[in-house]
Design a protein around this motif. Sequence first.
Motif, short mmCIF file in Angstrom:
data_model
loop_
_atom_site.label_atom_id
_atom_site.label_comp_id
_atom_site.label_asym_id
_atom_site.label_seq_id
_atom_site.Cartn_x
_atom_site.Cartn_y
_atom_site.Cartn_z
N PHE A 1 0.77 -1.34 -0.21
CA PHE A 1 0.04 -0.06 0.09
C PHE A 1 0.93 1.34 0.09
N ASN A 2 1.91 1.27 0.62
CA ASN A 2 3.03 2.03 0.81
C ASN A 2 3.61 2.64 -0.72
N GLU A 3 3.75 1.54 -1.23
CA GLU A 3 4.30 1.64 -2.81
C GLU A 3 3.09 2.53 -3.71
N LEU A 4 1.99 1.82 -3.55
CA LEU A 4 0.93 2.42 -4.24
C LEU A 4 0.79 4.01 -3.92
N ALA A 5 0.99 4.28 -2.76
CA ALA A 5 0.81 5.54 -2.21
C ALA A 5 1.67 6.56 -2.87
N VAL B 1 -3.62 6.56 -0.45
CA VAL B 1 -4.37 5.40 -0.16
C VAL B 1 -4.62 5.47 1.25
N LEU B 2 -5.97 5.10 1.68
CA LEU B 2 -6.44 5.02 2.99
C LEU B 2 -6.61 3.69 3.36
N VAL B 3 -5.97 3.32 4.55
CA VAL B 3 -6.10 1.82 5.22
C VAL B 3 -6.80 1.88 6.55
N PHE B 4 -8.03 1.05 6.42
CA PHE B 4 -8.71 1.15 7.55
C PHE B 4 -8.71 -0.13 8.43
N PHE B 5 -8.23 0.19 9.76
CA PHE B 5 -8.17 -1.05 10.61
C PHE B 5 -9.13 -0.76 11.85
N ASP B 6 -9.93 -1.73 12.46
CA ASP B 6 -10.79 -1.84 13.43
C ASP B 6 -9.88 -1.76 14.75
N LEU B 7 -10.20 -0.80 15.75
CA LEU B 7 -9.19 -1.06 16.98
C LEU B 7 -9.48 -2.28 17.72
N ASP B 8 -10.81 -2.88 17.65
CA ASP B 8 -11.21 -4.10 18.29
C ASP B 8 -10.90 -3.74 20.03
N LEU B 9 -10.21 -4.65 20.52
CA LEU B 9 -10.02 -4.59 21.97
C LEU B 9 -8.68 -4.08 22.40
N LYS B 10 -8.09 -3.54 21.68
CA LYS B 10 -6.77 -2.72 21.79
C LYS B 10 -7.03 -1.47 22.47
N PRO B 11 -6.22 -1.10 23.48
CA PRO B 11 -6.28 -0.20 24.39
C PRO B 11 -6.52 1.34 23.80
N ASN B 12 -5.71 1.49 22.96
CA ASN B 12 -5.38 3.00 22.48
C ASN B 12 -5.25 3.01 21.09
N PRO B 13 -6.12 4.00 20.10
CA PRO B 13 -6.08 3.91 18.88
C PRO B 13 -4.77 4.58 18.36
N ASN B 14 -4.19 5.57 19.11
CA ASN B 14 -3.03 6.35 18.56
C ASN B 14 -1.80 5.24 18.51
N ALA B 15 -1.71 4.61 19.78
CA ALA B 15 -0.61 3.63 19.87
C ALA B 15 -0.71 2.53 19.03
N TYR B 16 -1.95 2.28 18.60
CA TYR B 16 -2.07 1.14 17.62
C TYR B 16 -1.90 1.52 16.07
N GLY C 1 3.85 10.00 2.75
CA GLY C 1 3.04 10.81 3.18
C GLY C 1 1.59 10.75 2.65
N SER C 2 1.50 9.88 1.58
CA SER C 2 0.16 9.62 1.01
C SER C 2 -0.43 8.65 1.67
N LEU C 3 0.24 7.72 2.44
CA LEU C 3 -0.23 6.49 2.80
C LEU C 3 -0.84 6.91 4.56
N HIS C 4 -2.31 6.51 4.58
CA HIS C 4 -2.91 7.06 5.88
C HIS C 4 -3.78 5.86 6.40
N ILE C 5 -3.10 5.43 7.56
CA ILE C 5 -3.73 4.61 8.44
C ILE C 5 -4.94 5.04 9.22
N LEU C 6 -6.03 4.75 9.14
CA LEU C 6 -7.23 5.29 10.02
C LEU C 6 -7.75 4.27 10.91
#
Length: 195
Positions: free
Chosen positions: A47-51, A56-71, A84-89
Amino acid sequence: MKISIATEDVLTEEVITKILSFKGRFEIVHKLGRKGCGFLTNKLSNFNELAKTHNVLVFFDLDLKPNPNAYKSSLEGKVANKNGSLHILISVREVESWVLADRIGLSAYFNISRDKIERDPDVLPDPKEKIINLAKASKNPLIKKGIPPKAGAAAKVGISYNSLLTNFIWDGWDFTRALEHSQSLRDVSSLIDAL
């Protein structure tokens, strides 16, 4: 603006596509993923190469992890020379919390009382389970039978879970109403607006 999205599952892809269509200035070039968190994590370098060519927006669920920023930081740490065009949300805790955030729309679609739906779905430990339980209380037989898993089934959701919720996303879910009840959705919306 050209953009690609990568998601853990079909429902997340539909929600993100709806949000981007609402914002009106994006052309989705690629829809990637839909094979779970592990797949997305393993493909971050791709995805980084494509960016290099567009956002490129890559979406993850936090699920039971404690902190979204740390994840998010841990995921970004897996990418060498992150573009800089690869965004993890991150959605808190799952994209289902964003579905629940439109209390008016979901109560109408499920034919249940709005009072059964939390005003702050981001605090729910398992939003998917909440949707399944709400579906069990629905007066709509298609929802009552199609969204919850059958008794004794290995599947965590019913056979029509994605199709029925996708119909809701496109026909009943109101992004602006959902923003009022989900800080996680507001955060992601702001990041998209900044592109």
